[in-house]
Scaffold this motif. Sequence first.
Motif, PDB file in Angstrom:
ATOM      1  N   TYR A 117      -2.355  -3.859   5.279  1.00 19.33           N
ATOM      2  CA  TYR A 117      -1.051  -3.202   5.268  1.00 19.33           C
ATOM      3  C   TYR A 117       0.085  -4.212   5.108  1.00 19.33           C
ATOM      4  N   ILE A 118      -0.021  -5.330   5.813  1.00 18.92           N
ATOM      5  CA  ILE A 118       1.050  -6.339   5.736  1.00 18.92           C
ATOM      6  C   ILE A 118       1.111  -6.937   4.337  1.00 18.92           C
ATOM      7  N   ALA A 119      -0.055  -7.249   3.746  1.00 11.76           N
ATOM      8  CA  ALA A 119      -0.093  -7.812   2.388  1.00 11.76           C
ATOM      9  C   ALA A 119       0.518  -6.834   1.387  1.00 11.76           C
ATOM     10  N   ALA A 120       0.216  -5.531   1.548  1.00 14.23           N
ATOM     11  CA  ALA A 120       0.754  -4.525   0.631  1.00 14.23           C
ATOM     12  C   ALA A 120       2.266  -4.407   0.764  1.00 14.23           C
ATOM     13  N   SER A 121       2.794  -4.675   1.962  1.00 14.89           N
ATOM     14  CA  SER A 121       4.236  -4.555   2.193  1.00 14.89           C
ATOM     15  C   SER A 121       5.009  -5.714   1.587  1.00 14.89           C
ATOM     16  N   PHE A 122       4.325  -6.845   1.386  1.00 14.95           N
ATOM     17  CA  PHE A 122       4.999  -8.038   0.857  1.00 14.95           C
ATOM     18  C   PHE A 122       4.428  -8.429  -0.509  1.00 14.95           C
ATOM     19  N   ARG A 123       4.120  -7.428  -1.326  1.00 15.92           N
ATOM     20  CA  ARG A 123       3.468  -7.710  -2.604  1.00 15.92           C
ATOM     21  C   ARG A 123       4.341  -8.537  -3.537  1.00 15.92           C
ATOM     22  N   ASN A 124       5.668  -8.526  -3.304  1.00 19.50           N
ATOM     23  CA  ASN A 124       6.571  -9.333  -4.132  1.00 19.50           C
ATOM     24  C   ASN A 124       6.690 -10.777  -3.639  1.00 19.50           C
ATOM     25  N   TYR A 125       5.942 -11.112  -2.571  1.00 17.96           N
ATOM     26  CA  TYR A 125       5.960 -12.465  -2.025  1.00 17.96           C
ATOM     27  C   TYR A 125       4.524 -13.011  -2.035  1.00 17.96           C
ATOM     28  N   PRO A 126       4.126 -13.686  -3.108  1.00 16.77           N
ATOM     29  CA  PRO A 126       2.736 -14.112  -3.296  1.00 16.77           C
ATOM     30  C   PRO A 126       2.194 -14.972  -2.158  1.00 16.77           C
ATOM     31  N   GLU A 127       3.027 -15.804  -1.577  1.00 20.14           N
ATOM     32  CA  GLU A 127       2.525 -16.692  -0.519  1.00 20.14           C
ATOM     33  C   GLU A 127       2.121 -15.885   0.714  1.00 20.14           C
ATOM     34  N   ILE A 128       2.960 -14.902   1.075  1.00 18.06           N
ATOM     35  CA  ILE A 128       2.643 -14.070   2.239  1.00 18.06           C
ATOM     36  C   ILE A 128       1.395 -13.233   1.953  1.00 18.06           C
ATOM     37  N   VAL A 129       1.327 -12.695   0.734  1.00 18.86           N
ATOM     38  CA  VAL A 129       0.158 -11.895   0.349  1.00 18.86           C
ATOM     39  C   VAL A 129      -1.098 -12.738   0.426  1.00 18.86           C
ATOM     40  N   ALA A 130      -1.034 -13.961  -0.098  1.00 23.43           N
ATOM     41  CA  ALA A 130      -2.216 -14.839  -0.102  1.00 23.43           C
ATOM     42  C   ALA A 130      -2.665 -15.158   1.321  1.00 23.43           C
TER      43      ALA A 130
ATOM     44  N   VAL B  93       6.617  10.785   4.014  1.00 21.37           N
ATOM     45  CA  VAL B  93       7.582  11.289   4.999  1.00 21.37           C
ATOM     46  C   VAL B  93       6.863  11.988   6.146  1.00 21.37           C
ATOM     47  N   GLU B  94       5.891  12.855   5.806  1.00 23.74           N
ATOM     48  CA  GLU B  94       5.179  13.608   6.833  1.00 23.74           C
ATOM     49  C   GLU B  94       4.303  12.709   7.691  1.00 23.74           C
ATOM     50  N   CYS B  95       3.810  11.624   7.069  1.00 24.40           N
ATOM     51  CA  CYS B  95       2.959  10.692   7.818  1.00 24.40           C
ATOM     52  C   CYS B  95       3.786   9.721   8.661  1.00 24.40           C
ATOM     53  N   GLY B  96       5.025   9.515   8.244  1.00 25.80           N
ATOM     54  CA  GLY B  96       5.856   8.543   8.944  1.00 25.80           C
ATOM     55  C   GLY B  96       5.559   7.127   8.521  1.00 25.80           C
ATOM     56  N   ALA B  97       5.016   6.959   7.304  1.00 26.54           N
ATOM     57  CA  ALA B  97       4.674   5.626   6.800  1.00 26.54           C
ATOM     58  C   ALA B  97       5.856   5.104   5.993  1.00 26.54           C
ATOM     59  N   SER B  98       6.709   4.321   6.637  1.00 24.42           N
ATOM     60  CA  SER B  98       7.932   3.858   5.984  1.00 24.42           C
ATOM     61  C   SER B  98       7.630   2.954   4.792  1.00 24.42           C
ATOM     62  N   VAL B  99       6.541   2.178   4.887  1.00 20.91           N
ATOM     63  CA  VAL B  99       6.179   1.290   3.779  1.00 20.91           C
ATOM     64  C   VAL B  99       5.894   2.099   2.520  1.00 20.91           C
ATOM     65  N   ARG B 100       5.128   3.196   2.682  1.00 25.48           N
ATOM     66  CA  ARG B 100       4.812   4.037   1.530  1.00 25.48           C
ATOM     67  C   ARG B 100       6.057   4.749   1.001  1.00 25.48           C
ATOM     68  N   MET B 101       6.984   5.090   1.896  1.00 23.12           N
ATOM     69  CA  MET B 101       8.231   5.717   1.449  1.00 23.12           C
ATOM     70  C   MET B 101       8.990   4.776   0.522  1.00 23.12           C
TER      71      MET B 101
END
Length: 516
Positions: free
Chosen positions: A152-165, A293-301
């Motif tokens: 989940y954390i890697a997916a949230s920072f997909r625009n930051y390759p170092e964090i994803v790695a 929205v219904e799940c409350g998953a802000s990352v997916r929103m």
Amino acid sequence: MTLRLLVISLCLFSGIFASRAQTPHEMAEKALGELDRVLDRRSEYISQRQNAIDSLIEVWKQHPDDGCTLLKIADRYTSFNNDSALHYLRIGKKRYAGTTAGQEFRWKYASLLPLAGFYETAEKEFYSIRPDEIAKWQQASYLAAGTQMHSYIAASFRNYPEIVAAHTDSMTVLQRRLLDILPTDGNQYKFLLGEYYFMQGAHDRARPLLEETVDSEPVSSNLRARAAHHLSSIARADSIADLHIYYLALSATADVVSATRETISLQELGSACRDTNIRRAHSYLSNAMANAVECGASVRMIDTSQALPIIERAHSASIKSWRKTAYIVIAAMAVLMLVLIATLLLLRKEMRKMARLQDSLRNANRIKEVYISQFLRLCSIYMDKLNQFCKIATRKLAAGQADELYRMTKSGKFVEEQSHEFYEVFDHAFLHIYPDFVAEVNKLLRPDQQIELRDGELMNTDLRILAFMRLGIQESARIAQVLNYSLNTIYNYRNRLKAKARDKDNFESQIMKIGS
């Protein structure tokens, strides 16, 4: 690179498509059609899952010390309603703090926090749990939770390759440890091994394991959804667009049927369909946003909201284009309707004209029938009169009364009687065919020269001469012969009538038009 793609394509066609006897495009269309059908029943699947959760909650309320049921409630809320899942996990953390059961509530709680945007808190909570305090039978749950958290954390920072790695590496370590403790004969092991190879970039080794998972798991399986999503990423990397869409559709279908709201496949599928089917793209992204929205998953929103405006603009443009087309079609239909109405009116007019023509034909037939009937009647009368005269002549001659027979014929009385009877029959027959003949003739004569008939008289000699002319007998000699007049008498009558006419030059042609 080209050779590698060729080999991959050959393997895919021989191993997958040949067995299904379908092209990748056909497979993708079929999968999208199935997804559209299950999306129509989305509310039904959600109700089923909510009912199952409500049943568990009722059981837990009756047995509030049952930590196993509480954990099941949290698990059922996971990927369905993130806030509710975290709520019940917090209850478990407090209620079972310091126990083995409490530990499981903690790491599952940590695995869901990144969806709400609490990344640092999630890692702090997870790594505060000492591995040596975890029971052996709980190791798999612990490692799976850690893998999910880092994912989940890697997916949230997909625009930051170092964090994803960094988080991908942590996820890989945990997954490798998980694989070491799982039995190797189950679908979960095959999937996790395929996922492990996928994260390592070993797509050729990951593909068969993931395909086997997709083929063996039921439609509503979470493993099937995840395996199909990894396969879609492999197809995208290999630039096989139809396969990319096909596996995304399979993954999204599994999510919808299982009422999983925390998803990424539907969102990615909406973006992938943007250039090929704007209606589907809008539908998929709208459903993905509703899920988030219904799940409350802000990352997916956030992920969905980035793609939705583009689709909205394209969808609005599509609607405008459709409206314009609809207006054109409506205008064309209106024109066609007017043409149709005009055609119907013209047809109705022609039908009335035909009806009038038919009436005229029927009238003409009746006139012919009257002509024939009256002609036969006259012939019958004259035959009868001829027979009577022959009998009288024979009787007179036989009695030696030739002189008397001579005087009878010379007097003209017999002919006069016959002519009178002929006139009577002719007058009735002609006026039956042309009932307004007398009035029409008077219209052609000057006011001071009108023809007036005596009481009981149907027609006079003037009218009979004109009647024969109307019947097409123009020769004065024939008229004189029929009416038993001299030729000069007929000439005089005709000239006198013409002199009385309003239009002398056209009088006779106007007579021919009476009753036409």
